[in-house]
Design a protein around this motif. Sequence first.
Motif, PDB file in Angstrom:
ATOM      1  N   GLU A 254       0.838  -1.196   0.000  1.00  0.00           N
ATOM      2  CA  GLU A 254       0.000   0.000   0.000  1.00  0.00           C
ATOM      3  C   GLU A 254       0.874   1.248   0.000  1.00  0.00           C
ATOM      4  OE1 GLU A 254      -3.479   2.436   0.065  1.00  0.00           O
ATOM      5  OE2 GLU A 254      -2.931   0.491  -0.768  1.00  0.00           O
TER       6      GLU A 254
ATOM      7  N   ARG B 128       2.022   1.944  -3.431  1.00  0.00           N
ATOM      8  CA  ARG B 128       0.942   2.549  -4.217  1.00  0.00           C
ATOM      9  C   ARG B 128       0.758   4.024  -3.872  1.00  0.00           C
ATOM     10  NH1 ARG B 128      -4.085   4.172  -4.249  1.00  0.00           N
ATOM     11  NH2 ARG B 128      -4.449   3.728  -2.062  1.00  0.00           N
TER      12      ARG B 128
ATOM     13  N   GLN C 114      -3.983   2.758  -9.211  1.00  0.00           N
ATOM     14  CA  GLN C 114      -3.918   1.360  -8.784  1.00  0.00           C
ATOM     15  C   GLN C 114      -2.837   0.669  -9.617  1.00  0.00           C
ATOM     16  OE1 GLN C 114      -5.839   0.147  -6.191  1.00  0.00           O
ATOM     17  NE2 GLN C 114      -6.416   2.299  -6.041  1.00  0.00           N
TER      18      GLN C 114
END
Length: 152
Positions: free
Chosen positions: A107, A110, A142
């Motif tokens: 995460e 990202r 994404q």
Amino acid sequence: MIRLRQEHLQTIRTHAESTYPDECCGIILGYLANECKTVVEVMPTENVWNTEAAAEFPGDRTTESKSRQYAIAPEIMLKTQKEARDRSLNIIGIFHSHPDHPAIPSECDRLYGWQGYSYIIVSVQNGKAGELRSWSLDDHHQFQSEVIENII
């Protein structure tokens, strides 16, 4: 798609193994043509993640260590960008390792990734480089898997 030579992949794997159990990182130079990135050079860099680097990110990331985070010094990024421009190249991506984790973006990867770059991640299990995958961010920020093509 990202195209690179076997020696580029070997440089990434060797750097990842040499920094284990910490994450390695580096810069990918090349050019973009017809929606395909072609790698000319991979440059291993030092992982400068520390509490000072952590302070630059939102939230409390000071508990993170180099085994779970990486940072490339801003002055290295700037110097590399200037040198690449002088060679009619661009920074087209970043590579890093995931020690004892899969070659799948986190995460944090990202949140702090840049669109347009390729992110090559190599999994290093017990000190040995394994799966290597490339990712790029789509219009919704994404990660999408990116095809790696070997140039002979």
